[in-house]
Structure formats: structure tokens, C-alpha cells
Design an enzyme around this catalytic site. Structure first.
Site, PDB file in Angstrom:
ATOM      1  N   ASP A 349       0.833  -1.184   0.000  1.00  0.00           N
ATOM      2  CA  ASP A 349       0.000   0.000   0.000  1.00  0.00           C
ATOM      3  C   ASP A 349       0.880   1.250   0.000  1.00  0.00           C
ATOM      4  O   ASP A 349       1.853   1.338   0.756  1.00  0.00           O
ATOM      5  CB  ASP A 349      -0.897  -0.025   1.242  1.00  0.00           C
ATOM      6  CG  ASP A 349      -1.799   1.172   1.348  1.00  0.00           C
ATOM      7  OD1 ASP A 349      -2.669   1.321   0.482  1.00  0.00           O
ATOM      8  OD2 ASP A 349      -1.634   1.956   2.300  1.00  0.00           O
ATOM      9  N   GLU A 385       1.487  -0.618  -5.009  1.00  0.00           N
ATOM     10  CA  GLU A 385       0.553   0.441  -5.336  1.00  0.00           C
ATOM     11  C   GLU A 385       1.442   1.654  -5.571  1.00  0.00           C
ATOM     12  O   GLU A 385       1.972   2.237  -4.616  1.00  0.00           O
ATOM     13  CB  GLU A 385      -0.427   0.707  -4.190  1.00  0.00           C
ATOM     14  CG  GLU A 385      -1.418   1.802  -4.529  1.00  0.00           C
ATOM     15  CD  GLU A 385      -2.328   2.174  -3.362  1.00  0.00           C
ATOM     16  OE1 GLU A 385      -3.507   2.469  -3.612  1.00  0.00           O
ATOM     17  OE2 GLU A 385      -1.847   2.183  -2.214  1.00  0.00           O
TER      18      GLU A 385
END
Length: 733
Positions: A349, A385
Site C-alpha cells: 500500500d 501500489e
């Protein structure tokens, strides 16, 4: 020294960090450079606390061993040291601090002012209330587990089909398992779940965060919860909320059982991990662990005002990837989940935050260097990401060769194409061809691109074709949260409708998006539930919705859900059986191929609807919504795992994003003489019975995609003389 009738103190060892049970006792080790003293705090089942001063320190690692103390023990730390928030120092022994290496947690977070290290009325002074009753306690875990003959599937990247899902949401509404298993790790491993995943061709589940997380006070005060879990409390502990066991240490075994069961059916487990920030938030947030242990070591402090944090995550703090012990925490966690929990990869993330050097994202950062040389992490899938909220935070295409990336450009371009927005066709064909323009410059191949049209963050597939605006009122923020850039369409009605014409378009558009995704080069990622038309009623930021709004709708037995599932399985089977849809390498440049009469066509050929090859001018236009894509199965330029040259049938894909039918002419014999339909998005389950010869013409319905396989039959079935050379597509429509 005897401190309890059942255990003795010994100096212990500085490694490994955390609480380690060796069969006879437990070694505790914790790093803090700022601490002047540390108390190990043990709790009995009634919450009574025993403090033991840790006197051994080696290289700023404080350690102690308690012989006779074993699994199930609840513990935490109290750190004595400087209190100077203006310089980033927050030591306060009134606060029980969680071990950042704890393998399991027990208890619950209670929203109470005692969780703050500072006095709310006098922020420069420490709060002296005990936080132990209001926070989570670490649990000593043995780690023993019978893995049997577990072996990771090691599915090649190009053969992967990733399924992004939530542990709880995946099975919470599943009627095919006992209620006690729904929403748990064991529910994910249940045969009813696994059989579904295999039926639609899934090779890997990408689980939203399973690290122990907590809900922010601002969210809980609205009566909601942080359902997604992007608010990490501990990097080693599986979230107890997804366990069916009555004991917290039993949850660790359940997680391992899930991994083992999925591996037995050839399904990998990829974890969505949040190392960019923690649940402690900004300087006004609670003190759970790292802030009180060694704030400057674990967090990026504002160089001008060290009381504040450098925040490139949007949630108050950013992990300090400059400091060796902070990096060690991340690397130790990753290795633990691979070595001890047997997971097969990670999705990071807001990954750029981990690679920031002096504020800028750096491909040569210490984090990337450590990952690149690590022999354990070299065996697993690494997915970024590739954006955060810091300066120059959009880093799609900038990660090192070892990495794959969520390709946000793929999502945006594919959505725009099918909803009919002006865009250069060259951009669309680049995305479905593996985004060579983005990844080849860094020496990577199509598998660097994780292709997706939907993900947990945003609309579901059904909502992409049902809503033009977000509807997040249930989140309690007056619909201000969530993106306004949805690139969606409702086709005449906002939200749910009974209009059969609108529903027909929506169903076809879902099939178009799925078919495009699964026929594109790169690694496809499905959002869990999209294969059955799951809706969140227009909520594009459902992070705080732990309810039927976000849980998968297994009880749906209507034709729409069943047909869409069957269609997804058909697309996945086509991809799995034909390597031409999952090339290992980018197509060869046309300039490098032989030309002239009798020479083979290129690896990929883009066609106008009149059957001629597209020119650069054709591909640069912004109004082309219909075209063909030829995939040369004889042009695959790699060896399979047995060393044999890869070869496949050739395919021709026709796309029509206009809302009206277009007349299409098949290409000449240089690409093939006979073609048979294998996938048609105008049919609910994708069936196609059409057949064409070179130079045949037919009408391709509006908003549809047709996939043809080259069969090279000498004779083809024809319709009556009255129909002539027009295909059944026109007759049936």
C-alpha cells in the site's frame, strides 16, 4: 532471580526481536535508542500486572529471558526516557506499549483519553493515566504447526489471475458453510469457497490487510469501523477478528491452515501490507507502540518542527525508511510472513513512501536495495501500489525490475473507452497490450502491469455501469469522501432500475470490461464479487462499511449473477488455455520482422473495421471507437517450462464501443482464411457460433466485443443465399 513461582529471569539474547518461545521459556527483545529504562509488563487473566525491569541492553536492544514462561502469556512494555515532544521524544511510562514484533494480540481498543501520551488540556505535559486497560496486549505464541508437505504453487506471473478480496467479506454471507466459519480464515479455506475460486480460474487471492489493525477514533465515534484494515497496529500478528478460535494464539494456526488449504488447490496467497504508516496517526493521535518506544527511529519527523510528522500517506504519519531499525522491522515482517506463514507475495500500500530518500522517491533507496538482495523475498511476488500523496507521488512505471505494479492508467483508459469518452485508440491498445510504453523502459515485460478495472478502492464493476456519481452518505461525511473521478456511466438511470433496456446495456458493459481485462497482456486482477455483479449501491469509499453493503452476495441465485459468473469462467478458461493472451515478452517491433510476400504477419496487428491495417494516423485519432486486434499465436517468442517453443492459435478481437452496430470487414488471407467465434459479449454467457472467411463482412453490435479463433478450414458453413456473405451476428441481432 525468582519473580514468580513458575519462572526465573535470565539475561536472554538481543536476537531475535520480539517474544520468542523456545520450548522452555520466552526471550523478550525490544529496540529503543532513546529509552533510559524499559519494563516488561506481564498480565494475568484478570488483568493484574507484573512489571519486570529489563537491565540487559546491547546495541540499544533491551532483552530478558523468562524460563518457564510460555505461550498464551499477555505482555507489553513501559518505556522510561525523555519527554520532549518539541524534539520528537514521547517517552511516557504510564502508557503500555505494544511490542512491534508481537505475533498475536488480545483485548480491544477502547476510545479513552488515557491512550494519548500527552495531557489533552496541556499538550506539552505527559498524561499520567494508565493506558493498559484500554489497549491491546501482545500474546506469546509458540508457532508450532504441522505444515505437512505444503509447497507454494509458484505460479508463473504470466499465468496468474489475481482475485482481490476481504477475508470477512468473502464468506460472511456464504450459505454453504457453518455460521461459525463465515468471515474467517477458515471460511476462505472452506471447500465451498475454494471450488468457486477454481471455477472462475483464480490462481491467487490478494487479501486486504490481515495484519492486526484498529479503527480510528474519528470513525468509531460515527458508529462505524475501519473494515478494510488500512490502519495497522502490528506487522506480525494476523487480525484476531477473522479467527474462529476461542484463543488468540489459535488464530495463528487458523491462518496457516488457510494458506495450506489454498496451496493444496494451487492457489497462492498475496497479502496487502501497510508499512507506510501506523495506527498512531499524527502527533495528536494515540500512543500505542512505536511513538512511545522510539519516535525518531520509527517515524519521519518534520525537520523544522519535530513534534509533527512528514506525512506522505494522508493519515498523519509516515514510517521512517531511513532508519536501519525501521527498515529491519519491515524486512523482518516480510520474511516472517513468507518463512513462517508461507504466504506467496505482497501488495504494498502506498509503496512510494517506503522508497523516499530526502523526500523524493528513489529507485536506489535502501528499501529497494534490501528487497532486491533478499533471498527469501526473491521467491515471492512483489506488487506495488505505485502512488502516495507526497511530492511526485505518482510513480506508475518507476519501480525496479523485480516489481509488478497496479496499473491505474489501465483502469482509467479501459473504462473511458467502453463508456465512449474521447481517447486515442493508441492509448487503449497500449494498455491492453501490456503497457509497453510504461514498463519496457525499465527493462520489464508485460507482467509488470497488474491490470484492473475495479479494486476495493472505488466502485464495484456493477456500480461502474450503474452510477455516474458517488453515493457515500452512509460514511457519515456528507458524501465529501471518496474520489469524484469515477469514469463511470449509468446509461440513463442513476442507480438501481427495472428498465430492461438499461439493464441489458449494463450487463453487456460488465461483460465487455471483464472480457477486455482477461484478454489483455499483463496480470489481470478481479475484484471479489464482480464476477457475480456485487453492488455497493454507489459507495466508492466503503472502507468503514462492515455490513451487507460490502459482503459478497452469495445467496443471489438470479440469472444475471449466474450468467456473469459463467461468463467470467469462460474468459478465464480462454486465457488459461491460450498463451497468446498472456505473453511473457512484449511483441517484437514490426521493424525487426521480415517483410514481403509470403512473410508471416507481426506478433500483433491492429485493424480498421474495413479490414486494413491501422496506420499511425488511425491510432492517433480520438474518435475511433471500433477496431480489431490480431494476436499471432505463431509469433510467441519464448520457451515453456519444459524448454519447448511456445505456440498457439491465432486470435482476432473486434471491439465496438459505439452504441450502434458497425459494419466490419474481415482481414485478408495473410492473417488467416477461416475464423470461428469463441467469445461474444452480446450473449449472457459469452457463447458464439459465428464463422467467417477472409474478407467476409458482418455487423458488430454496439457496445460489444467479439473474439475469433483462426481455424483455417477450407470450407465454412454459410447462411442462405438470401443472406449471402453476412454473418449470423447480423441476423441474430
Amino acid at each position: 532471580m525468582l519473580v514468580h513461582p513458575s519462572y526465573f529471569i535470565a539475561p536472554g539474547d538481543r536476537t531475535p526481536l520480539g517474544a520468542t518461545f523456545d520450548g522452555f521459556g520466552t526471550n523478550f527483545a525490544i529496540f529503543s535508542e532513546v529509552a533510559e529504562a524499559i519494563d516488561l509488563c506481564l498480565f494475568d487473566p484478570d488483568g493484574a500486572e507484573t512489571k519486570i525491569r529489563m537491565t540487559e541492553v546491547d546495541g540499544f536492544v533491551w532483552h530478558i529471558r523468562l524460563a518457564g514462561l510460555g505461550p498464551g502469556t499477555r505482555y507489553g512494555y513501559r518505556v522510561h526516557g525523555p519527554w520532549d515532544p518539541a524534539h520528537g521524544l514521547w517517552c511516557n511510562p504510564a502508557k503500555l506499549l505494544a511490542d512491534p514484533y508481537a505475533l498475536m494480540f488480545d483485548g480491544a481498543i477502547v476510545d479513552h483519553p488515557a491512550l494519548l501520551a500527552y495531557d489533552p488540556d496541556r499538550p506539552d505535559f505527559p498524561d499520567l493515566r494508565d493506558s493498559a486497560p484500554y489497549t491491546l496486549h501482545g500474546i506469546v505464541v509458540s508457532g508450532a504447526f504441522d505444515w505437512r508437505d505444503d509447497s507454494p504453487p509458484r505460479t508463473p506471473y504470466e499465468e496468474s489471475l489475481v482475485y482481490e478480496t476481504h477475508v470477512k467479506g468473502l464468506t460472511m454471507r456464504h450459505p454453504g458453510m457453518r455460521p461459525a466459519l463465515r468471515g474467517t480464515y477458515l471460511g476462505v479455506a472452506h471447500p465451498a469457497t475454494v471450488s468457486h475460486l477454481k471455477r472462475i480460474g483464480v490462481t491467487a487471492v490478494e487479501l486486504l490487510p490481515v495484519h492486526q489493525s484498529v479503527t480510528e477514533a474519528s470513525v468509531s465515534r460515527r458508529g462505524l469501523t475501519n473494515y478494510w484494515g488500512y490502519n495497522t497496529f502490528g506487522f506480525f500478528a494476523p487480525n484476531r477478528a477473522y479467527g474462529a478460535s476461542a484463543t488468540p494464539e489459535g488464530v495463528v494456526g487458523e491462518f496457516k491452515t488457510m494458506v495450506r488449504a489454498l496451496h493444496e488447490d494451487g492457489i497462492e496467497v498475496i497479502l496487502d501490507v501497510v508499512f507506510n504508516h501506523t495506527a498512531e496517526g499524527g502527533s495528536d493521535g494515540p500512543t500505542y507502540s512505536l511513538r512511545g518506544i522510539d519516535n525518531p527511529a520509527y517515524y519521519r519527523l518534520d525537520p523544522v518542527n519535530p513534534r509533527q510528522y512528514v506525512d506522505t500517506t494522508g493519515v498523519g504519519n509516515s514510517l521512517n525508511s531511513h532508519h536501519p531499525m525501521s527498515l529491519r522491522l519491515v524486512m523482518d515482517s516480510l520474511r516472517y510472513w513468507v518463512s513462517e506463514m508461507h504466504v506467496d507475495g505482497f501488495r504494498f500500500d502506498l509503496a512510494p513512501t517506503l522508497a523516499r530518500e530526502e523526500g523524493a522517491v528513489d529507485r536506489l533507496s535502501a528499501f529497494f536495495g534490501l528487497v532486491a538482495q533478499d533471498p527469501v523475498l526473491g521467491q515471492v511476488k512483489l506488487i506495488a501500489e505505485p502512488w502516495d500523496v507526497g511530492p511526485a507521488g505518482y510513480q506508475v512505471g518507476a519501480f525496479p525490475p523485480q516489481w509488478s505494479e497496479w496499473n491505474g492508467q489501465y483502469r482509467d483508459v479501459v473504462r473511458d473507452f467502453w463508456r465512449g469518452r474521447p481517447a486515442e485508440v493508441d492509448d487503449f491498445v497500449s494498455r491492453i497490450s501490456g503497457s509497453r510504453d510504461i514498463y519496457a523502459r525499465s527493462g520489464r515485460e508485460p507482467v509488470a502491469s497488474i491490470n484492473f478495472v475495479t479494486a476495493h478502492d472505488g466502485f464495484t464493476l456493477r456500480d461502474v455501469v450503474s452510477y455516474e456519481s458517488k453515493h457515500n452518505e452512509a460514511n457519515g461525511q456528507q458524501n465529501r469522501d471518496g474520489t469524484d473521478d469515477n469514469r463511470s456511466a449509468n446509461y440513463g438511470v442513476e442507480g438501481e432500475t427495472d428498465d430492461p433496456a438499461v439493464l441489458a446495456v449494463r450487463e453487456r458493459q460488465q461483460r465487455n470490461l471483464l472480457a477486455t481485462l482477461l484478454c489483455s497482456q499483463g496480470i489481470p486482477m478481479l475484484l471479489g464479487g464482480d464476477e457475480r455483479g456485487r453492488s455497493q449501491r454507489g459507495n466508492n469509499n466503503a472502507f468503514c462499511q462492515d455490513s451487507e453493503l460490502t459482503w459478497q452476495e452469495w445467496e443471489r441465485q438470479d440469472a444475471e449473477a449466474e450468467d456473469l459468473e459463467a461468463f467470467t469462467a469462460t474468459c478465464a478458461t480462454l486465457r488459461r488455455e491460450h498463451p497468446v493472451f498472456r505473453r511473457r515478452y512484449y511483441e517484437r517491433e514490426r521493424s525487426s520482422l521480415p517483410t514481403g510476400p509470403g512473410q508471416p504477419p507481426g506478433d500483433v496487428v491492429f485493424l480498421r473495421i474495413d479490414g486494413a491495417e491501422m496506420t499511425e494516423a488511425d491510432r492517433d485519432t480520438s474518435f475511433v471507437r471500433s477496431f480489431g486486434l490480431f494476436l499471432n499465436g505463431r509469433g510467441l517468442n519464448w520457451l515453456d517450462t519444459w524448454g519447448r517453443p511456445s505456440s498457439d492459435d491465432s486470435f482476432l478481437l473486434w471491439f465496438n464501443a459505439w452504441d450502434q452496430a458497425v459494419l466490419v470487414t474481415m482481414p485478408g488471407t495473410d492473417l488467416g482464411t477461416a475464423w470461428t467465434g469463441v467469445l461474444d459479449t452480446t450473449h449472457p454467457r459469452g457463447e458464439s457460433g459465428v464463422s467467417f472467411a477472409a474478407r467476409d463482412t458482418f455487423k458488430l453490435p454496439g457496445r460489444s466485443m467479439l473474439v475469433l479463433r483462426c481455424t483455417d478450414f477450407d470450407t465454412l458453413p454459410r447462411l442462405s443465399d438470401e443472406v449471402g456473405r453476412v454473418s449470423p451476428v447480423e441476423v441474430e441481432r
